[in-house]
Design a protein around this motif. Structure first.
Motif, PDB file in Angstrom:
ATOM      1  N   LEU A  27      36.670  27.432  41.009  1.00  0.00           N
ATOM      2  CA  LEU A  27      35.911  28.528  40.417  1.00  0.00           C
ATOM      3  C   LEU A  27      36.722  29.212  39.321  1.00  0.00           C
ATOM      4  O   LEU A  27      36.190  29.550  38.248  1.00  0.00           O
ATOM      5  N   ALA A  28      37.998  29.428  39.576  1.00  0.00           N
ATOM      6  CA  ALA A  28      38.848  30.061  38.570  1.00  0.00           C
ATOM      7  C   ALA A  28      38.888  29.245  37.283  1.00  0.00           C
ATOM      8  O   ALA A  28      38.806  29.798  36.179  1.00  0.00           O
ATOM      9  N   GLU A  29      38.996  27.930  37.413  1.00  0.00           N
ATOM     10  CA  GLU A  29      39.041  27.072  36.232  1.00  0.00           C
ATOM     11  C   GLU A  29      37.706  27.081  35.494  1.00  0.00           C
ATOM     12  O   GLU A  29      37.664  27.128  34.253  1.00  0.00           O
ATOM     13  N   LEU A  30      36.601  27.072  36.227  1.00  0.00           N
ATOM     14  CA  LEU A  30      35.283  27.114  35.590  1.00  0.00           C
ATOM     15  C   LEU A  30      35.101  28.409  34.803  1.00  0.00           C
ATOM     16  O   LEU A  30      34.598  28.394  33.666  1.00  0.00           O
ATOM     17  N   LEU A  31      35.496  29.531  35.390  1.00  0.00           N
ATOM     18  CA  LEU A  31      35.351  30.811  34.702  1.00  0.00           C
ATOM     19  C   LEU A  31      36.295  30.914  33.507  1.00  0.00           C
ATOM     20  O   LEU A  31      35.957  31.503  32.473  1.00  0.00           O
ATOM     21  N   ARG A  32      37.469  30.338  33.657  1.00  0.00           N
ATOM     22  CA  ARG A  32      38.468  30.419  32.588  1.00  0.00           C
ATOM     23  C   ARG A  32      38.042  29.610  31.360  1.00  0.00           C
ATOM     24  O   ARG A  32      38.338  30.000  30.223  1.00  0.00           O
ATOM     25  N   THR A  33      37.352  28.507  31.570  1.00  0.00           N
ATOM     26  CA  THR A  33      37.064  27.591  30.473  1.00  0.00           C
ATOM     27  C   THR A  33      35.643  27.695  29.934  1.00  0.00           C
ATOM     28  O   THR A  33      35.341  27.137  28.881  1.00  0.00           O
ATOM     29  N   SER A  34      34.774  28.392  30.631  1.00  0.00           N
ATOM     30  CA  SER A  34      33.378  28.456  30.189  1.00  0.00           C
ATOM     31  C   SER A  34      33.225  29.362  28.963  1.00  0.00           C
ATOM     32  O   SER A  34      33.790  30.454  28.899  1.00  0.00           O
ATOM     33  N   ASP A  35      32.437  28.871  27.999  1.00  0.00           N
ATOM     34  CA  ASP A  35      32.072  29.704  26.858  1.00  0.00           C
ATOM     35  C   ASP A  35      30.569  29.912  26.780  1.00  0.00           C
ATOM     36  O   ASP A  35      30.044  30.349  25.756  1.00  0.00           O
ATOM     37  N   ALA A  36      29.872  29.622  27.885  1.00  0.00           N
ATOM     38  CA  ALA A  36      28.431  29.801  27.928  1.00  0.00           C
ATOM     39  C   ALA A  36      28.089  31.291  27.882  1.00  0.00           C
ATOM     40  O   ALA A  36      28.674  32.082  28.638  1.00  0.00           O
ATOM     41  N   PRO A  37      27.162  31.697  27.015  1.00  0.00           N
ATOM     42  CA  PRO A  37      26.835  33.125  26.900  1.00  0.00           C
ATOM     43  C   PRO A  37      26.427  33.758  28.229  1.00  0.00           C
ATOM     44  O   PRO A  37      26.817  34.907  28.502  1.00  0.00           O
ATOM     45  N   ASP A  38      25.651  33.058  29.042  1.00  0.00           N
ATOM     46  CA  ASP A  38      25.210  33.633  30.320  1.00  0.00           C
ATOM     47  C   ASP A  38      26.399  33.912  31.236  1.00  0.00           C
ATOM     48  O   ASP A  38      26.421  34.917  31.960  1.00  0.00           O
ATOM     49  N   VAL A  39      27.380  33.021  31.226  1.00  0.00           N
ATOM     50  CA  VAL A  39      28.570  33.209  32.065  1.00  0.00           C
ATOM     51  C   VAL A  39      29.393  34.385  31.557  1.00  0.00           C
ATOM     52  O   VAL A  39      29.817  35.256  32.332  1.00  0.00           O
ATOM     53  N   LEU A  40      29.623  34.445  30.254  1.00  0.00           N
ATOM     54  CA  LEU A  40      30.417  35.533  29.683  1.00  0.00           C
ATOM     55  C   LEU A  40      29.731  36.878  29.879  1.00  0.00           C
ATOM     56  O   LEU A  40      30.393  37.883  30.169  1.00  0.00           O
ATOM     57  N   ASP A  41      28.412  36.899  29.760  1.00  0.00           N
ATOM     58  CA  ASP A  41      27.675  38.147  29.976  1.00  0.00           C
ATOM     59  C   ASP A  41      27.791  38.606  31.431  1.00  0.00           C
ATOM     60  O   ASP A  41      27.938  39.806  31.701  1.00  0.00           O
ATOM     61  N   GLU A  42      27.717  37.655  32.362  1.00  0.00           N
ATOM     62  CA  GLU A  42      27.805  38.022  33.778  1.00  0.00           C
ATOM     63  C   GLU A  42      29.203  38.518  34.131  1.00  0.00           C
ATOM     64  O   GLU A  42      29.363  39.483  34.882  1.00  0.00           O
TER      65      GLU A  42
END
Length: 387
Positions: A281-296
């Motif tokens: 989970l930490a790696e997914l959050l660290r590397t994601s640039d999806a707007p929905d993820v960053l907004d959340e």
């Protein structure tokens, strides 16, 4: 009236605790730390070695000045078994008295664990490990870190709402399944002890700890160096507080509590995932640039900052430690989170505040559970002879 037996037991306990927390240490260090004379230290260390809870090793040959002192260390064969039942998995580990995590497993779950199944799985893993690389180990006790309210007086799980456990005598179930003593406590309360003794809050006397897991948000407190459990052991339930949410557009749960808004499940949903362990989970959050993820992430950080500011205003900690997915939220911009917290506190309360991620990472709850399991042995080193 002097009690030489009681005094000796107290000194043995004191030495074993020092060895456990600081070891390996020299006899000279033990002499300086306790104020006991060298011959008394040698006698006490001999007793600990004879009882099987400590070992002496040759000193570091690179230290050639003066007469070298043997190093005393906790016996690696003495272990505690630690377990953390969650809604998505049972994590279980063997933690040595020398503080090394000897074995760690995460057993994924497709349905909620029952208390009976939890006890059964713990028993199965201990039996398997004893046939494998932990053959010859001595299990001091079993510690179970539960995400819910655990009564301090007897370890009764009063309410673990996400697991749907209520008034469960888990300690007795585990003891019956394993034939070993067990201790049960709240997961975050155990986590704060681990971080205070060995991790991000080591040496800090006033600490607020928040743990973010699959079951929500729990917390633990250290006040003037002492863990605070409250009247019945239920303190630290930060996740059940009503969060202050400045913008109505940030609210997702009508009349929800903090853990309804700041949520691992909501992060996973934004990522399009059903489950993930902490490193993934930490790696997914660290590397994601999806707007929905960053907004959340940004939404949850705003709400978390207000919740932390409330805790800082009430408790005035020197350090706030964040574990689990809360540490991941903080790591996106540590200084930004601190600034958001401090901007909502009384100036004096926030001026020296530090916010740190849990240093023990995914092992923090298991190390805390092991520490609770070692408590009886550390009070009375002779009990290991009964195992």
């Amino acid at each position: 009236m002097n009690d030489p037996v009681g005094s000796r037991q107290a000194n043995l306990s004191r030495l074993l605790r020092l060895i456990h927390l600081e070891g390996p240490v020299s006899r000279a260090t033990l002499t300086a730390a306790t104020g006991l004379n060298r011959s008394t230290i040698a006698d006490l260390v001999g007793d600990l070695v004879t009882s099987g809870v400590a070992e002496e090793r040759a000193p570091d040959p690179s230290r050639r000045v003066g007469r070298p002192s043997p190093l005393v260390t906790a016996a690696p064969r003495v272990i505690a078994v630690a377990a953390n039942p969650e809604v998505d998995a049972l994590s279980i580990a063997a933690v040595g008295l020398d503080r090394r995590v000897r074995r760690r497993e995460r057993i994924e779950m497709t349905e909620l664990l029952s208390p009976e199944r939890t006890a059964e799985l713990i028993g199965e893993r201990i039996s398997s490990w004893r046939r494998d690389d932990l053959a010859g180990s001595v299990v001091a006790s079993i510690g179970i870190a539960v995400p819910g309210l655990v009564r301090g007086s007897d370890g009764l799980v009063r309410d673990a709402p996400h697991l749907k456990w209520r008034d469960v005598a888990l300690r007795e179930l585990v003891q019956d399944a394993t034939g070993l003593p067990a201790v049960v406590g709240n997961d975050a309360a155990m986590g704060v002890v681990a971080e205070h003794l060995f991790g991000a809050a080591r040496g800090i006397d006033d600490v607020v700890y928040l743990n973010g897991g699959a079951s929500g948000i729990g917390g633990g407190l250290i006040v003037q160096g002492i863990p605070v459990g409250g009247a019945s052991g239920y303190s630290g339930e930060f996740g059940q507080n009503r969060p202050g949410i400045a913008s109505p557009t940030d609210r997702r749960a009508a009349d929800g509590v903090l853990e309804d808004e700041v949520s691992r499940a909501r992060l996973l949903a934004a990522l399009g995932r059903h489950n993930a362990d902490e490193p993934e989970l930490a790696e997914l959050l660290r590397t994601s640039d999806a707007p929905d993820v960053l907004d959340e992430i940004a939404r949850q950080r705003r709400i978390l900052a207000t919740a932390l500011a409330n805790a800082v205003n009430v408790l005035n900690p020197a350090v706030v430690v964040l574990g689990g997915f809360l540490a991941m939220l903080a790591e996106h911009d540590p200084s930004g989170l601190r600034q958001a917290v401090v901007s909502q506190t009384m100036p004096a309360n926030g001026e020296d505040l530090e916010i740190r991620p849990a240093a023990l990472a995914e092992d923090r709850l298991l190390i805390g559970a092991a520490e609770a399991a070692f408590a009886e042995l550390l009070r009375d080193p002779s009990v290991i002879a009964l195992r």
